[in-house]
Motif scaffolding. Structure first.
Motif, PDB file in Angstrom:
ATOM      1  N   PRO A 135       0.718  -1.113   0.159  1.00  0.00           N
ATOM      2  CA  PRO A 135       0.183  -0.121  -0.024  1.00  0.00           C
ATOM      3  C   PRO A 135       0.746   1.294   0.062  1.00  0.00           C
ATOM      4  O   PRO A 135       0.303   2.454  -0.189  1.00  0.00           O
ATOM      5  N   GLY A 136       2.056   1.121   0.241  1.00  0.00           N
ATOM      6  CA  GLY A 136       3.017   2.456   0.191  1.00  0.00           C
ATOM      7  C   GLY A 136       3.048   2.992   1.834  1.00  0.00           C
ATOM      8  O   GLY A 136       2.665   2.767   2.601  1.00  0.00           O
ATOM      9  N   ILE A 137       3.924   4.080   1.612  1.00  0.00           N
ATOM     10  CA  ILE A 137       4.168   4.654   2.868  1.00  0.00           C
ATOM     11  C   ILE A 137       3.486   5.979   2.908  1.00  0.00           C
ATOM     12  O   ILE A 137       3.806   6.723   1.978  1.00  0.00           O
ATOM     13  N   PRO A 138       2.923   6.293   4.142  1.00  0.00           N
ATOM     14  CA  PRO A 138       2.008   7.457   3.882  1.00  0.00           C
ATOM     15  C   PRO A 138       3.360   8.688   4.001  1.00  0.00           C
ATOM     16  O   PRO A 138       4.377   8.602   4.531  1.00  0.00           O
ATOM     17  N   ALA A 139       2.876   9.788   3.285  1.00  0.00           N
ATOM     18  CA  ALA A 139       3.832  10.791   2.919  1.00  0.00           C
ATOM     19  C   ALA A 139       4.174  11.522   4.221  1.00  0.00           C
ATOM     20  O   ALA A 139       5.465  12.159   4.602  1.00  0.00           O
ATOM     21  N   ALA A 140       3.297  11.417   5.441  1.00  0.00           N
ATOM     22  CA  ALA A 140       3.421  12.052   6.861  1.00  0.00           C
ATOM     23  C   ALA A 140       4.628  11.315   7.381  1.00  0.00           C
ATOM     24  O   ALA A 140       5.095  12.270   8.154  1.00  0.00           O
ATOM     25  N   ARG A 167       9.636   1.570  -3.285  1.00  0.00           N
ATOM     26  CA  ARG A 167      11.166   1.055  -3.974  1.00  0.00           C
ATOM     27  C   ARG A 167      12.200   1.845  -2.833  1.00  0.00           C
ATOM     28  O   ARG A 167      12.307   3.044  -2.521  1.00  0.00           O
ATOM     29  N   PHE A 168      13.056   0.834  -2.463  1.00  0.00           N
ATOM     30  CA  PHE A 168      14.252   1.381  -1.398  1.00  0.00           C
ATOM     31  C   PHE A 168      15.241   1.151  -2.641  1.00  0.00           C
ATOM     32  O   PHE A 168      15.484   0.016  -3.009  1.00  0.00           O
ATOM     33  N   ILE A 169      16.152   2.098  -2.643  1.00  0.00           N
ATOM     34  CA  ILE A 169      17.307   2.000  -3.573  1.00  0.00           C
ATOM     35  C   ILE A 169      18.561   2.359  -2.768  1.00  0.00           C
ATOM     36  O   ILE A 169      18.797   3.555  -2.191  1.00  0.00           O
ATOM     37  N   VAL A 170      19.510   1.145  -2.761  1.00  0.00           N
ATOM     38  CA  VAL A 170      20.613   1.431  -2.124  1.00  0.00           C
ATOM     39  C   VAL A 170      21.782   1.569  -3.198  1.00  0.00           C
ATOM     40  O   VAL A 170      21.926   0.665  -4.057  1.00  0.00           O
ATOM     41  N   VAL A 197      14.144   6.280  -0.368  1.00  0.00           N
ATOM     42  CA  VAL A 197      12.873   5.517  -0.522  1.00  0.00           C
ATOM     43  C   VAL A 197      12.134   6.298  -1.495  1.00  0.00           C
ATOM     44  O   VAL A 197      12.018   7.547  -1.293  1.00  0.00           O
ATOM     45  N   LYS A 198      11.280   5.833  -2.381  1.00  0.00           N
ATOM     46  CA  LYS A 198      10.254   6.427  -3.159  1.00  0.00           C
ATOM     47  C   LYS A 198       9.056   5.603  -3.210  1.00  0.00           C
ATOM     48  O   LYS A 198       8.919   4.311  -3.526  1.00  0.00           O
ATOM     49  N   SER A 199       8.032   6.308  -2.616  1.00  0.00           N
ATOM     50  CA  SER A 199       6.820   5.624  -2.340  1.00  0.00           C
ATOM     51  C   SER A 199       5.595   6.056  -2.846  1.00  0.00           C
ATOM     52  O   SER A 199       5.268   7.188  -2.920  1.00  0.00           O
ATOM     53  N   LYS A 200       4.682   5.252  -3.476  1.00  0.00           N
ATOM     54  CA  LYS A 200       3.187   5.451  -3.853  1.00  0.00           C
ATOM     55  C   LYS A 200       2.494   4.217  -3.607  1.00  0.00           C
ATOM     56  O   LYS A 200       3.190   2.973  -3.807  1.00  0.00           O
ATOM     57  N   PRO A 201       0.913   4.321  -3.689  1.00  0.00           N
ATOM     58  CA  PRO A 201       0.389   2.978  -3.302  1.00  0.00           C
ATOM     59  C   PRO A 201       0.805   2.373  -4.704  1.00  0.00           C
ATOM     60  O   PRO A 201       0.672   2.519  -5.692  1.00  0.00           O
TER      61      PRO A 201
END
Length: 502
Positions: free
Chosen positions: A425-430, A477-480, A469-473
């Motif tokens: 579901p993604g990470i809330p922007a808050a 994505r976690f980029i290392v 981290v870049k997240s939307k529903p």
């Protein structure tokens, strides 16, 4: 005009505490038993004693509940107190024993109890309300420094315990999955071994019955050729699993053929012959060569031998699976290898996915996009595997065991990038900016300590890399990014001289 020394004496007298009562003297004497207060001036001790209250607590008593406001500094004179998570009684996250200074300390950001504070042994404590902290720090700056040091020690110890707990939780989860993965092939091998004993009895009985017939050399050769042709179907390395309907039809056809040859109890041998893809036409040719009296015993022996070969193949596959898993664990942990070395990130990611094999089978599709011929990275392999473990574990939790896990690698200039993505579901922007903070977690109480991504960040930074981290529903994505080569430690003068001599 009075001199400065007179003024200082006058000010000290004005600040002096009122006459010391026996009760205040008792508290002062108790404070002197604690190293944090023992060498403070008498008037400072008297000032503290006047504002402190003594409290006694019995074993088993609940001192405070999780969420209660934290308002007092506690000087524990006697006894022991445990702070436990609400849903994990008996597993303390913090232990206070006399003579410790605990509770709320100056400059602490805590505002409430994080767990239930329970008295384990009869305890006595001196309590100082936080409203007296500003004046205490103004009067006794030395005490303030000591209390800050105690708070730092407490944070360090709590963090150490939580980090260890977090690792144990992760290890327990991986161990449970591995135990299940190892149990399946081990149980299959055990079942096959037990069945093998019965199959050996069957082949021995069938062979004895066959030997009772006066067979010619031609008949023996015909039986041997038919048996070899059938068993070859179950001994090649990667057998194709026939469609169940196709196998059922083949078994029915063979049963009908055996019944035509008047073979007793044909259903007992039709199954193994069908799995070995026995040809009814060749069975007819064999019958024509050896006769109706011998065909039944010959086919029973062939079926028993086919069963044995199948069981051997099953044991081989099961033990190979166990060996592969053990090898993956060894490679995952970099057992018996140097700490810093060139590591193949694709291999490490695959080994980590094998470790999570049990969890991924429950409804998660893994998509891999590895850049071919990607360069190796100079790194601490076992530590980097902790990074992949935490990120994959979080992705599985985020998807609640069902969805798509995407693993991708590519080269960016002098770095190699690794992306772990999920369809959750993604990470809330808050809260996206807080997820790498120590002790921050979105999981329920008891399910996470909030140290997983903090550990990931520290390991990545140790390797002079970065994580974003870049997240939307539906797409988190976690980029290392990790440098291919780590910065080298400068040589000292003696080492440099030796290198020049060499």
């Amino acid at each position: 005009m009075p001199c400065s020394s007179c003024i200082n004496i006058w000010v000290r007298c004005e600040m002096a505490s009122p006459p010391i009562t026996p009760q205040l003297q008792h508290i002062i004497d108790e404070l002197k038993t604690n190293t944090s207060f023992a060498d403070l001036p008498e008037d400072d001790l008297a000032w503290l004693a006047e504002r402190m209250e003594e409290k006694t607590l019995n074993a088993g008593e609940l001192y405070a509940r999780a969420g209660d406001p934290l308002e007092y500094m506690n000087v524990l004179l006697e006894g022991e107190m445990h702070v436990e998570r609400p849903n994990e009684p008996g597993a303390p996250m913090f232990i206070a024993r006399a003579p410790m200074v605990t509770g709320l300390l100056p400059f602490s950001r805590l505002t409430k109890y994080l767990g239930n504070a329970r008295i384990v042994r009869f305890s006595r404590a001196l309590l100082l309300n936080k409203k007296h902290f500003p004046e205490m720090l103004h009067r006794m700056p030395v005490l303030g420094q000591r209390l800050v040091g105690l708070m730092s020690d407490r944070i360090r110890e709590t963090t150490r315990q939580e980090t260890q707990r977090d690792k144990l939780m992760a290890l327990g989860k991986l161990s449970a999955g591995l135990a299940h993965e190892l149990n399946n092939p081990a149980a299959a091998a055990q079942r096959a071994a037990k069945s093998l004993r019965e199959a050996m009895e069957n082949v021995r009985d069938a062979s004895l019955r066959l030997l009772q017939h006066p067979l010619s050399q031609e008949q023996r050769q015909a039986i041997f050729q038919f048996e070899r042709g059938v068993t070859d179907q179950v001994t090649f390395e990667n057998p194709a699993h026939p469609d169940p309907m196709e196998l059922s039809d083949r078994e029915a056809e063979i049963t009908e053929c055996l019944e035509e040859h008047k073979i007793a109890e044909p259903w007992k041998i039709a199954g193994p012959l069908a799995e070995a893809n026995a040809d009814p036409q060749k069975m007819d040719e064999l019958r024509a060569t050896i006769g109706n009296d011998i065909i039944g015993d010959a086919l029973r022996r062939v079926a028993a031998v086919v069963t044995i070969f199948g069981l051997i193949h099953e044991i081989d596959n099961s033990t190979k699976r166990i060996s592969d898993l053990v090898g993956a664990i060894k490679r995952y942990s970099y057992m018996d290898q140097a700490a810093m070395q060139e590591v193949n990130l694709q291999d490490d990611l695959e080994n980590t996915l094998k470790i999570f094999g049990h969890w991924l089978k429950k409804g998660i599709t893994v998509t891999r996009e590895y850049e071919q011929n990607a360069p190796r990275v100079c790194a601490y392999g076992s530590e980097l595997n902790q990074v992949w473990t935490n990120l994959i574990d979080n992705a599985i939790d985020a998807m609640n065991g069902s969805g798509e896990l995407r693993v991708r690698t590519w080269r960016e200039l002098d770095c190699v990038a690794v992306e772990i993505a999920d369809s959750g579901p993604g990470i809330p922007a808050a809260i996206e900016s807080k997820i790498f903070d120590p002790f921050f977690t979105t999981k329920d109480v008891g399910e996470g300590t909030g140290l997983g991504l903090d550990t990931v960040t520290r390991i990545v930074q140790k390797h002079h890399g970065n994580i974003e981290v870049k997240s939307k529903p539906g797409n988190t994505r976690f980029i290392v990014r990790l440098p291919i080569n780590q910065p080298k430690v400068p040589l000292n003068h003696s080492e440099a001289a030796k290198k020049e001599e060499a």
